[in-house]
Write a protein that holds these residues in place. Structure first.
Motif, PDB file in Angstrom:
ATOM      1  N   ARG A  24       0.823  -1.221   0.000  1.00 20.32           N
ATOM      2  CA  ARG A  24       0.000   0.000   0.000  1.00 20.32           C
ATOM      3  C   ARG A  24       0.853   1.266   0.000  1.00 20.32           C
ATOM      4  O   ARG A  24       0.477   2.272  -0.597  1.00 20.32           O
ATOM      5  N   ALA A  25       1.976   1.242   0.686  1.00 19.37           N
ATOM      6  CA  ALA A  25       2.836   2.431   0.761  1.00 19.37           C
ATOM      7  C   ALA A  25       3.606   2.661  -0.542  1.00 19.37           C
ATOM      8  O   ALA A  25       3.860   3.806  -0.921  1.00 19.37           O
ATOM      9  N   LEU A  26       3.989   1.595  -1.222  1.00 21.14           N
ATOM     10  CA  LEU A  26       4.788   1.737  -2.440  1.00 21.14           C
ATOM     11  C   LEU A  26       3.932   2.046  -3.668  1.00 21.14           C
ATOM     12  O   LEU A  26       4.417   2.671  -4.606  1.00 21.14           O
ATOM     13  N   GLY A  27       2.676   1.629  -3.659  1.00 17.73           N
ATOM     14  CA  GLY A  27       1.781   1.892  -4.790  1.00 17.73           C
ATOM     15  C   GLY A  27       1.694   3.362  -5.160  1.00 17.73           C
ATOM     16  O   GLY A  27       1.968   3.733  -6.306  1.00 17.73           O
ATOM     17  N   PRO A  28       1.369   4.224  -4.211  1.00 16.91           N
ATOM     18  CA  PRO A  28       1.256   5.647  -4.537  1.00 16.91           C
ATOM     19  C   PRO A  28       2.602   6.320  -4.851  1.00 16.91           C
ATOM     20  O   PRO A  28       2.633   7.467  -5.275  1.00 16.91           O
ATOM     21  N   ARG A  29       3.697   5.607  -4.654  1.00 20.66           N
ATOM     22  CA  ARG A  29       5.029   6.174  -4.907  1.00 20.66           C
ATOM     23  C   ARG A  29       5.525   5.854  -6.316  1.00 20.66           C
ATOM     24  O   ARG A  29       6.703   5.932  -6.607  1.00 20.66           O
ATOM     25  N   GLY A  30       4.602   5.469  -7.193  1.00 20.87           N
ATOM     26  CA  GLY A  30       4.969   5.277  -8.590  1.00 20.87           C
ATOM     27  C   GLY A  30       5.214   3.839  -9.005  1.00 20.87           C
ATOM     28  O   GLY A  30       5.907   3.591  -9.997  1.00 20.87           O
ATOM     29  N   PHE A  31       4.664   2.875  -8.271  1.00 19.72           N
ATOM     30  CA  PHE A  31       4.851   1.470  -8.614  1.00 19.72           C
ATOM     31  C   PHE A  31       3.496   0.783  -8.757  1.00 19.72           C
ATOM     32  O   PHE A  31       2.547   1.115  -8.061  1.00 19.72           O
ATOM     33  N   ASP A  32       3.449  -0.186  -9.654  1.00 16.30           N
ATOM     34  CA  ASP A  32       2.318  -1.100  -9.745  1.00 16.30           C
ATOM     35  C   ASP A  32       2.720  -2.270  -8.842  1.00 16.30           C
ATOM     36  O   ASP A  32       3.618  -3.035  -9.185  1.00 16.30           O
ATOM     37  N   THR A  33       2.118  -2.391  -7.660  1.00 16.66           N
ATOM     38  CA  THR A  33       2.617  -3.315  -6.633  1.00 16.66           C
ATOM     39  C   THR A  33       1.775  -4.575  -6.482  1.00 16.66           C
ATOM     40  O   THR A  33       0.557  -4.560  -6.651  1.00 16.66           O
ATOM     41  N   TYR A  34       2.493  -5.649  -6.143  1.00 20.45           N
ATOM     42  CA  TYR A  34       1.889  -6.942  -5.851  1.00 20.45           C
ATOM     43  C   TYR A  34       2.572  -7.491  -4.605  1.00 20.45           C
ATOM     44  O   TYR A  34       3.750  -7.211  -4.374  1.00 20.45           O
ATOM     45  N   GLY A  35       1.857  -8.302  -3.829  1.00 19.60           N
ATOM     46  CA  GLY A  35       2.440  -8.890  -2.636  1.00 19.60           C
ATOM     47  C   GLY A  35       2.242 -10.390  -2.580  1.00 19.60           C
ATOM     48  O   GLY A  35       1.185 -10.896  -2.970  1.00 19.60           O
ATOM     49  N   ALA A  36       3.284 -11.086  -2.109  1.00 23.15           N
ATOM     50  CA  ALA A  36       3.217 -12.532  -1.920  1.00 23.15           C
ATOM     51  C   ALA A  36       3.728 -12.847  -0.529  1.00 23.15           C
ATOM     52  O   ALA A  36       4.677 -12.226  -0.057  1.00 23.15           O
ATOM     53  N   THR A  37       3.087 -13.819   0.124  1.00 22.65           N
ATOM     54  CA  THR A  37       3.498 -14.195   1.480  1.00 22.65           C
ATOM     55  C   THR A  37       4.189 -15.554   1.530  1.00 22.65           C
ATOM     56  O   THR A  37       4.524 -16.027   2.604  1.00 22.65           O
ATOM     57  N   ASP A  38       4.388 -16.180   0.360  1.00 25.12           N
ATOM     58  CA  ASP A  38       5.103 -17.463   0.331  1.00 25.12           C
ATOM     59  C   ASP A  38       5.871 -17.589  -0.975  1.00 25.12           C
ATOM     60  O   ASP A  38       5.669 -16.812  -1.919  1.00 25.12           O
ATOM     61  N   SER A  39       6.750 -18.576  -1.042  1.00 25.10           N
ATOM     62  CA  SER A  39       7.622 -18.769  -2.203  1.00 25.10           C
ATOM     63  C   SER A  39       6.833 -19.044  -3.474  1.00 25.10           C
ATOM     64  O   SER A  39       7.115 -18.468  -4.532  1.00 25.10           O
ATOM     65  N   GLU A  40       5.862 -19.942  -3.387  1.00 22.85           N
ATOM     66  CA  GLU A  40       5.088 -20.306  -4.573  1.00 22.85           C
ATOM     67  C   GLU A  40       4.353 -19.100  -5.142  1.00 22.85           C
ATOM     68  O   GLU A  40       4.351 -18.873  -6.355  1.00 22.85           O
ATOM     69  N   GLY A  41       3.704 -18.342  -4.269  1.00 28.35           N
ATOM     70  CA  GLY A  41       2.984 -17.148  -4.711  1.00 28.35           C
ATOM     71  C   GLY A  41       3.922 -16.121  -5.322  1.00 28.35           C
ATOM     72  O   GLY A  41       3.580 -15.462  -6.313  1.00 28.35           O
ATOM     73  N   ALA A  42       5.116 -15.981  -4.736  1.00 27.73           N
ATOM     74  CA  ALA A  42       6.094 -15.021  -5.252  1.00 27.73           C
ATOM     75  C   ALA A  42       6.529 -15.397  -6.660  1.00 27.73           C
ATOM     76  O   ALA A  42       6.595 -14.541  -7.553  1.00 27.73           O
ATOM     77  N   LEU A  43       6.824 -16.680  -6.862  1.00 28.10           N
ATOM     78  CA  LEU A  43       7.269 -17.126  -8.189  1.00 28.10           C
ATOM     79  C   LEU A  43       6.158 -16.997  -9.225  1.00 28.10           C
ATOM     80  O   LEU A  43       6.409 -16.609 -10.369  1.00 28.10           O
ATOM     81  N   GLU A  44       4.934 -17.308  -8.820  1.00 29.29           N
ATOM     82  CA  GLU A  44       3.804 -17.174  -9.746  1.00 29.29           C
ATOM     83  C   GLU A  44       3.608 -15.713 -10.156  1.00 29.29           C
ATOM     84  O   GLU A  44       3.460 -15.410 -11.344  1.00 29.29           O
ATOM     85  N   LEU A  45       3.641 -14.797  -9.182  1.00 25.56           N
ATOM     86  CA  LEU A  45       3.494 -13.376  -9.496  1.00 25.56           C
ATOM     87  C   LEU A  45       4.660 -12.865 -10.334  1.00 25.56           C
ATOM     88  O   LEU A  45       4.476 -12.041 -11.232  1.00 25.56           O
TER      89      LEU A  45
END
Length: 180
Positions: A24-45
């Motif tokens: 939420r903090a990085l989105g308004p700072r000029g980034f299209d942001t996504y979040g992952a809480t585990d390895s599998e989700g991170a790799l998929e994103l």
């Protein structure tokens, strides 16, 4: 980059609340942001969005986040990875950079520091080294972190290598020395 040239940023942290705050903090700072809480989700994103920037926690679900650096770079070649950790050590900073991270920051880090680190050119691990001589506690901490990294975050194997009881090692890891 997204179609509107907004750089994509992936936050990988297993603490859902902290992950949400960063996203939420990085989105308004000029980034299209996504979040992952585990390895599998991170790799998929990473495969789906090919982020230009990745903020990676050093500890993901009890495993070393360093293991994710190469797969994330394979999924998103050219991504600039910042390793963020609550347990900073010179050994893990050097390992992170050797594996392909461009920066390494200790928590707590404010949003401006994270953005500067992501955009900074050329990290040198020695920049993270303290200028004053290390205390005995800090030297022990650094040694433990190096051996832990050598054993890929495996506490039992590290305890055996250090000839230390596993619970003793866990207590030491839970209480980093001042300044760590």
């Amino acid at each position: 980059m997204t179609p509107d040239n907004t750089p994509c940023l992936l936050v990988v942290d297993d603490d859902p609340a902290f992950n949400r705050v960063l996203v939420r903090a990085l989105g308004p700072r000029g980034f299209d942001t996504y979040g992952a809480t585990d390895s599998e989700g991170a790799l998929e994103l990473a495969r789906d969005h090919e982020p230009e920037f990745i903020v990676l926690d050093l500890n993901i679900g009890g495993e070393s986040g360093l293991k994710l650096i190469r797969p994330l770079l394979e999924a998103s070649p050219g991504a600039r990875i910042l390793v963020l950790t609550g347990y900073a050590s010179i050994a893990t900073a050097v390992d992170a950079v050797k594996l392909g991270a461009v920066q390494y920051l200790a928590k707590p880090a404010d949003i401006d520091s994270i953005i500067r680190a992501l955009r900074a050119e050329g990290v040198r691990p020695e920049d993270h080294a303290p200028g004053a001589p290390l205390s005995v506690d800090r030297l022990e901490w650094e040694h433990i972190q190096r051996v832990l990294a050598e054993h890929h975050g495996n506490i039992s194997a590290t305890a055996r290598a250090l000839q230390m009881h596993r619970r003793t090692l866990q207590r030491k890891l839970a209480r980093p020395p001042a300044g760590a």
